[in-house]
Design an enzyme around this catalytic site. Sequence first.
Site, PDB file in Angstrom:
ATOM      1  N   HIS A   8      44.437  42.458  44.027  1.00  0.00           N
ATOM      2  CA  HIS A   8      45.180  41.371  43.345  1.00  0.00           C
ATOM      3  C   HIS A   8      44.837  41.329  41.757  1.00  0.00           C
ATOM      4  O   HIS A   8      43.688  40.998  41.416  1.00  0.00           O
ATOM      5  CB  HIS A   8      45.203  40.213  44.077  1.00  0.00           C
ATOM      6  CG  HIS A   8      43.816  39.515  44.390  1.00  0.00           C
ATOM      7  ND1 HIS A   8      42.959  40.285  45.386  1.00  0.00           N
ATOM      8  CD2 HIS A   8      43.064  38.605  43.734  1.00  0.00           C
ATOM      9  CE1 HIS A   8      41.628  39.557  45.324  1.00  0.00           C
ATOM     10  NE2 HIS A   8      41.832  38.709  44.420  1.00  0.00           N
ATOM     11  N   HIS A  64      45.100  38.490  38.959  1.00  0.00           N
ATOM     12  CA  HIS A  64      45.170  36.828  38.718  1.00  0.00           C
ATOM     13  C   HIS A  64      45.729  36.728  37.295  1.00  0.00           C
ATOM     14  O   HIS A  64      45.445  37.313  36.401  1.00  0.00           O
ATOM     15  CB  HIS A  64      43.956  36.106  38.604  1.00  0.00           C
ATOM     16  CG  HIS A  64      43.032  36.125  39.838  1.00  0.00           C
ATOM     17  ND1 HIS A  64      43.100  35.010  40.710  1.00  0.00           N
ATOM     18  CD2 HIS A  64      42.115  36.926  40.456  1.00  0.00           C
ATOM     19  CE1 HIS A  64      42.046  35.253  41.570  1.00  0.00           C
ATOM     20  NE2 HIS A  64      41.684  36.526  41.546  1.00  0.00           N
TER      21      HIS A  64
END
Length: 111
Positions: free
Chosen positions: A97, A99
Amino acid sequence: MNDCVFCKIVAGEIPSRKVFENDRILAFEDINPKAPTHILLIPKKHLENLNDGASDPALLGEIVARSAALAKELGVPDFRLVTNTGREAGQLVFHLHFHLLAGRRMGWPPG
Ligand code: AMP
């Protein structure tokens, strides 16, 4: 991955506040935001982190390009894009992922 929280979000088994979705990518609000804007961009397929994700540079490029497009749409052209890779780097969820953080002044270097 059966026990992966982000795979469950992709599958719709755990709710999320989605901000973008296509066949390959999902973006949703972080549940514990560290900035006024805190979006997570993830590949829908399970990759553990960037070490794993390096096998698919086209997908990585798409996520990075999408993060800039999203920042523009959200009206935050000044933003930070971070991916923690490994426990020592602060990774807690082992599904790749990025951010997208914005809306406040960011310190450097990060702690
Ligand atoms: P990291 O430390 O880079 O692995 O970051 C994991 C991030 O996932 C943290 O910022 C968490 O707040 C976020 N997170 C964990 N579970 C959820 C969830 N169910 N929905 C949205 N964000 C989450």
